[in-house]
Design a protein around this motif. Structure first.
Motif, PDB file in Angstrom:
ATOM      1  N   GLU A  82      42.754  51.957  45.019  1.00 52.24           N
ATOM      2  CA  GLU A  82      43.245  53.057  45.858  1.00 52.24           C
ATOM      3  C   GLU A  82      42.964  52.785  47.327  1.00 52.24           C
ATOM      4  OE1 GLU A  82      41.469  56.670  44.536  1.00 52.24           O
ATOM      5  OE2 GLU A  82      42.356  56.564  42.525  1.00 52.24           O
ATOM      6  N   ALA A  83      41.774  52.276  47.619  1.00 53.04           N
ATOM      7  CA  ALA A  83      41.384  52.029  48.999  1.00 53.04           C
ATOM      8  C   ALA A  83      42.241  50.943  49.637  1.00 53.04           C
ATOM      9  CB  ALA A  83      39.909  51.648  49.069  1.00 53.04           C
ATOM     10  N   VAL A  84      42.525  49.881  48.882  1.00 56.33           N
ATOM     11  CA  VAL A  84      43.356  48.798  49.408  1.00 56.33           C
ATOM     12  C   VAL A  84      44.773  49.296  49.684  1.00 56.33           C
ATOM     13  CG1 VAL A  84      44.410  46.568  48.864  1.00 56.33           C
ATOM     14  CG2 VAL A  84      41.993  46.950  48.369  1.00 56.33           C
ATOM     15  N   LYS A  85      45.299  50.100  48.774  1.00 52.67           N
ATOM     16  CA  LYS A  85      46.635  50.668  48.985  1.00 52.67           C
ATOM     17  C   LYS A  85      46.657  51.544  50.224  1.00 52.67           C
ATOM     18  CE  LYS A  85      47.975  50.652  44.098  1.00 52.67           C
ATOM     19  NZ  LYS A  85      48.212  51.507  42.890  1.00 52.67           N
ATOM     20  N   LEU A 123      39.361  41.130  44.912  1.00 47.95           N
ATOM     21  CA  LEU A 123      40.361  40.063  44.860  1.00 47.95           C
ATOM     22  C   LEU A 123      41.605  40.484  44.090  1.00 47.95           C
ATOM     23  CD1 LEU A 123      38.075  36.967  44.245  1.00 47.95           C
ATOM     24  CD2 LEU A 123      39.591  37.283  46.225  1.00 47.95           C
ATOM     25  N   GLU A 124      41.394  41.146  42.968  1.00 47.37           N
ATOM     26  CA  GLU A 124      42.536  41.578  42.166  1.00 47.37           C
ATOM     27  C   GLU A 124      43.377  42.627  42.890  1.00 47.37           C
ATOM     28  OE1 GLU A 124      43.693  40.696  38.435  1.00 47.37           O
ATOM     29  OE2 GLU A 124      43.376  39.291  40.089  1.00 47.37           O
ATOM     30  N   SER A 125      42.716  43.565  43.549  1.00 50.21           N
ATOM     31  CA  SER A 125      43.453  44.590  44.297  1.00 50.21           C
ATOM     32  C   SER A 125      44.186  43.981  45.478  1.00 50.21           C
ATOM     33  CB  SER A 125      42.489  45.684  44.773  1.00 50.21           C
ATOM     34  OG  SER A 125      41.916  46.368  43.679  1.00 50.21           O
ATOM     35  N   VAL A 126      43.527  43.083  46.176  1.00 52.96           N
ATOM     36  CA  VAL A 126      44.140  42.441  47.332  1.00 52.96           C
ATOM     37  C   VAL A 126      45.285  41.519  46.894  1.00 52.96           C
ATOM     38  CG1 VAL A 126      43.740  40.787  49.197  1.00 52.96           C
ATOM     39  CG2 VAL A 126      42.115  42.645  48.810  1.00 52.96           C
TER      40      VAL A 126
END
Length: 348
Positions: A82-85, A123-126
């Motif tokens: 959520e934060a990366v989005k 890493l996965e979110s990015v």
């Protein structure tokens, strides 16, 4: 300054661990000297300290419009996602880590959760974020992972660490950081994520959490407490002033070659005995008493698995990116001790 001219305007920067010692210094640099939109992702743990950022805002309230604090634990994948989005970053600076060796020895699990699982989640979110960027933003995007020289193990009396040194971690902390380095490198080779890795020597400067050596010695000394030194005090570290480290990180972020590693050191090797003695000598001048602060020094049982010597060869970042430390150890230490003395006096 070169960094000001090179840094893209209004670029979105996600920093993990931006409430930590080094991370908060990066946040302050980006807000004060560069025109960035900053997202500070930090779980706000025992060692977090937002006071240096708040102090910046007290004197420059307009900077708050470009700052966002995201209270997120990296071990929680859905929250990280959520934060990366939300941040929608162009640059990611990954500084969040459990970093105190003694704590890793007495309780290693938080280091596994934060440094390994947390790095995997980020890493996965990015990676998902990067895959969905348009071609222009993909070309600009960078993921910079900030690591430590401790992943390389221990040196004898000669030689130094560089980018080709094999990994040989000796503590739960350094092992967890080594694992995070390998994950970041793997996500580059497997998924083409544009990463950079830096490995730094011991940092010091104002605003550091007091469990670290230099602030702990200052705190104990000004309060007339014993100053403990592990073993015989002959363990050697290379010391890097935090402002020099921040400038090195940003140089690598902007100018470094994707997929490569850069070692950042101060070229200031000191034994623990030398560091503590230098602090005491400065305090003898700044806050003289009827005895030398060196009289407070005591030698205690050595730390388990205590590495003997760290030293970094920074030739690559110096020759390729024209970075070099600005502060000598004596200059940086005087600034640091003076700052802490003022802080402690203000509390009384």
């Amino acid at each position: 300054m070169e960094l000001i001219n090179d840094f893209p305007k209004k670029i979105r920067v996600l920093i993990t661990g931006g409430a930590g010692f080094i991370g908060s210094a990066v946040v302050r640099k980006l807000l004060q000297d560069l025109d960035c939109i900053v997202f500070n992702l930090d779980k706000i743990s025992y060692a977090s300290d937002l006071s240096s950022i708040d102090y910046l805002f007290n004197n420059n309230k307009h900077l708050q419009s470009r700052y966002n604090l995201l209270k997120v634990d990296l071990s929680n994948f859905s929250k990280v996602d959520e934060a990366v989005k939300y941040a929608d970053p162009d640059f990611v600076l990954h500084l969040a880590a459990e970093s105190h060796v003694d704590r890793s020895i007495t309780g290693p699990k938080p280091f596994i959760d934060s440094n390994i699982v947390g790095t995997f989640n980020l890493l996965e979110s990015v990676r998902k974020h990067y895959d969905n960027l348009n071609s222009g933003r993909k070309e600009l995007f960078r993921f910079l992972h900030v690591s430590t020289d401790e992943v390389f193990g221990s040196l004898d009396d000669f030689g130094s660490f560089d980018e080709t040194t094999k990994y040989d971690p000796r503590s739960p902390y350094s092992a967890s950081k080594a694992a995070s380095d390998h994950l970041v490198n793997a996500w580059h080779h497997t998924y083409d994520l544009p990463i950079l890795i830096t490995n730094c020597s011991n940092n010091y400067g104002p605003w550091q959490y007091p469990e670290k050596l230099i602030p702990k010695v200052i705190f104990n000394a000004v309060n007339n407490f014993e100053i403990p030194i592990y073993g015989n005090g002959k363990n050697i570290r290379d010391w890097l002033y935090v402002e020099d480290h921040v400038n090195g990180i940003l140089k690598v972020l902007l100018k470094g070659n994707i997929g490569e590693k850069y070692c950042i050191g101060g070229n200031q090797e000191k034994t623990n005995n030398e560091v503590v003695s230098s602090i005491c000598e400065i305090l003898d001048e700044l806050m003289p008493k009827d005895f030398s602060y060196k009289n407070l020094i005591v030698y205690v049982k050595d730390r388990l698995g205590h590495d003997q010597r760290y030293a970094i060869n920074s030739l690559k970042i110096k020759s390729e990116l024209a970075w070099e430390p600005k502060y000598s150890f004596n200059e940086g230490l005087l600034i640091t001790v003076t700052w802490y003395v003022k802080k402690f006096k203000a509390k009384k």
